[in-house]
Design a protein around this motif. Structure first.
Motif, PDB file in Angstrom:
ATOM      1  N   GLU A   1       0.828  -1.207   0.000  1.00  0.00           N
ATOM      2  CA  GLU A   1       0.000   0.000   0.000  1.00  0.00           C
ATOM      3  C   GLU A   1       0.860   1.253   0.000  1.00  0.00           C
ATOM      4  OE1 GLU A   1      -3.315  -0.031  -0.307  1.00  0.00           O
ATOM      5  OE2 GLU A   1      -3.167  -2.218  -0.472  1.00  0.00           O
ATOM      6  N   ARG A   2       2.005   1.198   0.676  1.00  0.00           N
ATOM      7  CA  ARG A   2       2.912   2.357   0.723  1.00  0.00           C
ATOM      8  C   ARG A   2       3.668   2.542  -0.574  1.00  0.00           C
ATOM      9  NH1 ARG A   2       4.091  -0.081   5.721  1.00  0.00           N
ATOM     10  NH2 ARG A   2       6.157  -0.801   5.018  1.00  0.00           N
ATOM     11  N   TRP A   3       3.851   1.459  -1.327  1.00  0.00           N
ATOM     12  CA  TRP A   3       4.622   1.483  -2.567  1.00  0.00           C
ATOM     13  C   TRP A   3       3.703   1.049  -3.727  1.00  0.00           C
ATOM     14  CZ3 TRP A   3      10.026   2.528  -2.766  1.00  0.00           C
ATOM     15  CH2 TRP A   3      10.678   2.626  -1.528  1.00  0.00           C
ATOM     16  N   PRO A   4       2.875   1.939  -4.234  1.00  0.00           N
ATOM     17  CA  PRO A   4       1.917   1.539  -5.264  1.00  0.00           C
ATOM     18  C   PRO A   4       2.562   1.097  -6.577  1.00  0.00           C
ATOM     19  CG  PRO A   4       1.886   3.916  -4.929  1.00  0.00           C
ATOM     20  CD  PRO A   4       2.694   3.342  -3.813  1.00  0.00           C
ATOM     21  N   ARG A   5       3.829   1.452  -6.784  1.00  0.00           N
ATOM     22  CA  ARG A   5       4.529   1.025  -8.004  1.00  0.00           C
ATOM     23  C   ARG A   5       5.327  -0.260  -7.786  1.00  0.00           C
ATOM     24  NH1 ARG A   5       8.481   5.089  -9.497  1.00  0.00           N
ATOM     25  NH2 ARG A   5       8.935   3.653 -11.209  1.00  0.00           N
ATOM     26  N   ALA A   6       5.216  -0.832  -6.600  1.00  0.00           N
ATOM     27  CA  ALA A   6       5.957  -2.068  -6.319  1.00  0.00           C
ATOM     28  C   ALA A   6       5.303  -3.241  -7.043  1.00  0.00           C
ATOM     29  CB  ALA A   6       6.001  -2.324  -4.819  1.00  0.00           C
ATOM     30  N   GLY A   7       6.066  -3.883  -7.928  1.00  0.00           N
ATOM     31  CA  GLY A   7       5.576  -5.097  -8.566  1.00  0.00           C
ATOM     32  C   GLY A   7       5.872  -6.320  -7.732  1.00  0.00           C
ATOM     33  N   ALA A   8       7.000  -6.283  -7.002  1.00  0.00           N
ATOM     34  CA  ALA A   8       7.410  -7.389  -6.133  1.00  0.00           C
ATOM     35  C   ALA A   8       7.931  -6.814  -4.829  1.00  0.00           C
ATOM     36  CB  ALA A   8       8.486  -8.232  -6.802  1.00  0.00           C
ATOM     37  N   LEU A   9       7.588  -7.462  -3.735  1.00  0.00           N
ATOM     38  CA  LEU A   9       8.071  -7.077  -2.414  1.00  0.00           C
ATOM     39  C   LEU A   9       8.613  -8.316  -1.722  1.00  0.00           C
ATOM     40  CD1 LEU A   9       4.958  -5.574  -2.828  1.00  0.00           C
ATOM     41  CD2 LEU A   9       6.080  -4.113  -1.121  1.00  0.00           C
ATOM     42  N   GLY A  10       9.789  -8.173  -1.115  1.00  0.00           N
ATOM     43  CA  GLY A  10      10.422  -9.324  -0.493  1.00  0.00           C
ATOM     44  C   GLY A  10      10.771  -9.070   0.950  1.00  0.00           C
ATOM     45  N   PRO A  11      10.657 -10.086   1.816  1.00  0.00           N
ATOM     46  CA  PRO A  11      10.955  -9.935   3.240  1.00  0.00           C
ATOM     47  C   PRO A  11      12.444 -10.085   3.525  1.00  0.00           C
ATOM     48  CG  PRO A  11      10.322 -12.178   2.821  1.00  0.00           C
ATOM     49  CD  PRO A  11      10.241 -11.457   1.488  1.00  0.00           C
ATOM     50  N   LEU A  12      12.815  -9.853   4.770  1.00  0.00           N
ATOM     51  CA  LEU A  12      14.126 -10.237   5.254  1.00  0.00           C
ATOM     52  C   LEU A  12      14.136 -11.759   5.374  1.00  0.00           C
ATOM     53  CD1 LEU A  12      16.244  -8.579   7.982  1.00  0.00           C
ATOM     54  CD2 LEU A  12      15.713 -11.002   8.215  1.00  0.00           C
ATOM     55  N   VAL A  13      15.128 -12.395   4.768  1.00  0.00           N
ATOM     56  CA  VAL A  13      15.220 -13.854   4.751  1.00  0.00           C
ATOM     57  C   VAL A  13      16.323 -14.293   5.709  1.00  0.00           C
ATOM     58  CG1 VAL A  13      15.628 -15.904   3.340  1.00  0.00           C
ATOM     59  CG2 VAL A  13      14.416 -13.937   2.358  1.00  0.00           C
ATOM     60  N   LEU A  14      15.950 -15.098   6.683  1.00  0.00           N
ATOM     61  CA  LEU A  14      16.907 -15.606   7.656  1.00  0.00           C
ATOM     62  C   LEU A  14      17.344 -17.017   7.294  1.00  0.00           C
ATOM     63  CD1 LEU A  14      15.136 -14.451  10.951  1.00  0.00           C
ATOM     64  CD2 LEU A  14      17.149 -13.413   9.888  1.00  0.00           C
ATOM     65  N   GLU A  15      18.608 -17.308   7.543  1.00  0.00           N
ATOM     66  CA  GLU A  15      19.109 -18.671   7.456  1.00  0.00           C
ATOM     67  C   GLU A  15      18.617 -19.443   8.686  1.00  0.00           C
ATOM     68  OE1 GLU A  15      20.812 -19.718   4.914  1.00  0.00           O
ATOM     69  OE2 GLU A  15      22.226 -18.210   4.180  1.00  0.00           O
ATOM     70  N   PRO A  16      18.653 -20.774   8.657  1.00  0.00           N
ATOM     71  CA  PRO A  16      18.225 -21.541   9.833  1.00  0.00           C
ATOM     72  C   PRO A  16      18.990 -21.195  11.107  1.00  0.00           C
ATOM     73  CG  PRO A  16      18.316 -22.971   7.910  1.00  0.00           C
ATOM     74  CD  PRO A  16      18.910 -21.652   7.491  1.00  0.00           C
TER      75      PRO A  16
ATOM     76  N   VAL B   1      15.255  -2.089  -4.781  1.00  0.00           N
ATOM     77  CA  VAL B   1      16.491  -2.791  -5.133  1.00  0.00           C
ATOM     78  C   VAL B   1      16.381  -3.318  -6.566  1.00  0.00           C
ATOM     79  CG1 VAL B   1      16.950  -3.419  -2.738  1.00  0.00           C
ATOM     80  CG2 VAL B   1      15.645  -4.983  -4.188  1.00  0.00           C
ATOM     81  N   GLY B   2      17.465  -3.945  -7.033  1.00  0.00           N
ATOM     82  CA  GLY B   2      17.464  -4.468  -8.399  1.00  0.00           C
ATOM     83  C   GLY B   2      16.609  -5.717  -8.563  1.00  0.00           C
ATOM     84  N   TRP B   3      16.736  -6.643  -7.603  1.00  0.00           N
ATOM     85  CA  TRP B   3      15.929  -7.872  -7.637  1.00  0.00           C
ATOM     86  C   TRP B   3      15.878  -8.475  -6.247  1.00  0.00           C
ATOM     87  CZ3 TRP B   3      17.915 -12.874  -6.633  1.00  0.00           C
ATOM     88  CH2 TRP B   3      19.315 -12.963  -6.559  1.00  0.00           C
ATOM     89  N   LEU B   4      14.915  -9.364  -6.059  1.00  0.00           N
ATOM     90  CA  LEU B   4      14.663  -9.991  -4.776  1.00  0.00           C
ATOM     91  C   LEU B   4      14.682 -11.507  -4.919  1.00  0.00           C
ATOM     92  CD1 LEU B   4      11.654  -7.686  -4.047  1.00  0.00           C
ATOM     93  CD2 LEU B   4      13.688  -7.730  -2.582  1.00  0.00           C
ATOM     94  N   SER B   5      15.125 -12.180  -3.887  1.00  0.00           N
ATOM     95  CA  SER B   5      15.167 -13.639  -3.923  1.00  0.00           C
ATOM     96  C   SER B   5      13.791 -14.226  -4.191  1.00  0.00           C
ATOM     97  CB  SER B   5      15.694 -14.178  -2.591  1.00  0.00           C
ATOM     98  OG  SER B   5      15.523 -15.582  -2.516  1.00  0.00           O
ATOM     99  N   GLY B   6      13.738 -15.158  -5.144  1.00  0.00           N
ATOM    100  CA  GLY B   6      12.490 -15.831  -5.474  1.00  0.00           C
ATOM    101  C   GLY B   6      12.056 -16.844  -4.433  1.00  0.00           C
ATOM    102  N   SER B   7      12.836 -17.002  -3.366  1.00  0.00           N
ATOM    103  CA  SER B   7      12.428 -17.924  -2.297  1.00  0.00           C
ATOM    104  C   SER B   7      11.174 -17.440  -1.600  1.00  0.00           C
ATOM    105  CB  SER B   7      13.553 -18.103  -1.282  1.00  0.00           C
ATOM    106  OG  SER B   7      13.846 -16.871  -0.630  1.00  0.00           O
ATOM    107  N   CYS B   8      10.928 -16.104  -1.621  1.00  0.00           N
ATOM    108  CA  CYS B   8       9.726 -15.562  -1.006  1.00  0.00           C
ATOM    109  C   CYS B   8       9.450 -14.175  -1.570  1.00  0.00           C
ATOM    110  CB  CYS B   8       9.878 -15.506   0.508  1.00  0.00           C
ATOM    111  SG  CYS B   8       8.362 -14.946   1.342  1.00  0.00           S
ATOM    112  N   LEU B   9       8.349 -14.031  -2.271  1.00  0.00           N
ATOM    113  CA  LEU B   9       7.957 -12.762  -2.886  1.00  0.00           C
ATOM    114  C   LEU B   9       6.459 -12.549  -2.709  1.00  0.00           C
ATOM    115  CD1 LEU B   9       9.674 -12.959  -6.419  1.00  0.00           C
ATOM    116  CD2 LEU B   9      10.354 -11.440  -4.548  1.00  0.00           C
ATOM    117  N   LEU B  10       6.080 -11.297  -2.500  1.00  0.00           N
ATOM    118  CA  LEU B  10       4.689 -10.897  -2.680  1.00  0.00           C
ATOM    119  C   LEU B  10       4.635 -10.104  -3.976  1.00  0.00           C
ATOM    120  CD1 LEU B  10       1.733 -10.473  -1.528  1.00  0.00           C
ATOM    121  CD2 LEU B  10       2.582  -8.252  -0.731  1.00  0.00           C
ATOM    122  N   MET B  11       3.815 -10.551  -4.927  1.00  0.00           N
ATOM    123  CA  MET B  11       3.735  -9.877  -6.221  1.00  0.00           C
ATOM    124  C   MET B  11       2.326  -9.381  -6.495  1.00  0.00           C
ATOM    125  SD  MET B  11       6.205 -11.721  -8.983  1.00  0.00           S
ATOM    126  CE  MET B  11       6.010 -10.214  -9.968  1.00  0.00           C
ATOM    127  N   ARG B  12       2.253  -8.202  -7.091  1.00  0.00           N
ATOM    128  CA  ARG B  12       0.977  -7.767  -7.647  1.00  0.00           C
ATOM    129  C   ARG B  12       0.685  -8.628  -8.866  1.00  0.00           C
ATOM    130  NH1 ARG B  12      -0.404  -2.815  -5.315  1.00  0.00           N
ATOM    131  NH2 ARG B  12       1.432  -1.684  -4.533  1.00  0.00           N
TER     132      ARG B  12
END
Length: 299
Positions: free
Chosen positions: A108-123, A171-182
């Motif tokens: 909602e804050r980034w209406p031009r965001a096509g993909a949004l990615g979280p912080l990804v933690l290792e185990p 950013v340029g790209w986000l890990s495909g391990s977890c994405l929210l996409m419009r």
């Protein structure tokens, strides 16, 4: 079912990871999303068990191992057109409570965001560098050649963005391990390029989103944990060549002109040599670990 959100994942004998994925998903959002599992030929029964145990989960058989991006495309095609957001995630992701809702709020804050990615933690709790620059030929080559022998080299550091402040940013790209996409963004670029069997499909996706006018937004206030490579790590002799082939495809697509043919030839040859060296090293390491394990445990 929610009319706002759906979740898609690709399964390939995911084992116990899948139940953890679905169990933690229930705490990740207040929405009630349909989950579509695109199965690429599992033999462990885990997708079938999840399909039977969860009313909101649907099993979609792809007919074989068609790759990650191709399977995601198949799954998204099954989602109702009115769904606004699609979560794309590996089945070995564990969701922090509220993580998807945090991503939805960021959208909602980034209406031009096509993909949004979280912080990804290792185990082990360390942060995986999941938000990166799109590699050009120079930075990509520097990272590929020096990344393992000189991890702090400037090309790898710049590409992985490890020295950047952990902050919400484009950013340029986000890990495909977890994405929210419009869904609109996903459809506008025809989803993943299914020519990528595995690896680099997320780099390509982020790059094409950017060129189409969308943003890739890193949202570290949302957190997930990724087991990372539970399937890929078992077969380096298959996965490492796939990685190098994808790296070649990515750069070759971006240097397509006839006068760039010598560059493509050099790139193909260099990556082929590097792939053989990497596979030999991985196989040696696996044998060493197996031998040490056998000695330790008396097998």
């Amino acid at each position: 079912m929610s009319s706002k959100l759906a979740v898609v994942t690709v399964t390939f004998s995911p084992g116990e990871h899948l139940e953890q994925f679905l169990g933690t998903l229930a705490e990740a959002t207040k929405e009630d999303p349909q989950v579509v599992m695109a199965d690429n030929g599992s033999t462990d029964g885990a997708p079938e068990a999840a399909d039977a145990a969860h009313e909101h989960v649907r099993l979609l058989r792809t007919g074989g191992n068609i790759g990650y991006g191709g399977a995601i495309n198949r799954a998204v095609a099954e989602i109702d057109d009115e769904i606004e957001f699609v979560v794309i995630a590996n089945p070995d992701v564990r969701w922090a409570p509220g993580s998807i809702d945090v991503l939805l709020a960021a959208a909602e804050r980034w209406p031009r965001a096509g993909a949004l990615g979280p912080l990804v933690l290792e185990p082990d709790g360390s942060i995986y560098p999941s938000a990166r620059q799109v590699p050009d030929l120079v930075s990509g080559a520097g990272h590929a050649i020096l990344g393992t022998v000189w991890p702090s080299n400037p090309w790898t550091a710049g590409y992985r963005q490890e020295n950047e402040t952990v902050s919400e940013r484009s950013v340029g790209w986000l890990s495909g391990s977890c994405l929210l996409m419009r869904r609109a963004a996903f459809d506008s670029i025809n989803g993943f390029d299914s020519r990528y069997f595995m690896y680099m499909e997320d780099v390509d996706l982020g790059d094409r989103l950017g060129k189409a006018g969308w943003l890739n937004v890193y949202v570290p206030s949302a957190e997930v944990t990724h087991a990372k490579g539970h399937a890929a790590g078992k077969h380096p002799e298959l996965m490492l060549p796939a990685h190098h082939q994808s790296a070649y495809r990515f750069q070759a697509d971006r240097h397509p002109h006839w006068w760039q043919a010598p560059l493509r030839w050099a790139l193909r040859g260099g990556l082929a040599v590097r792939s053989k060296i990497a596979v030999a090293a991985a196989v040696r390491e696996r044998r060493t670990n197996q031998n040490e394990g056998g000695t330790t445990h008396g097998n």
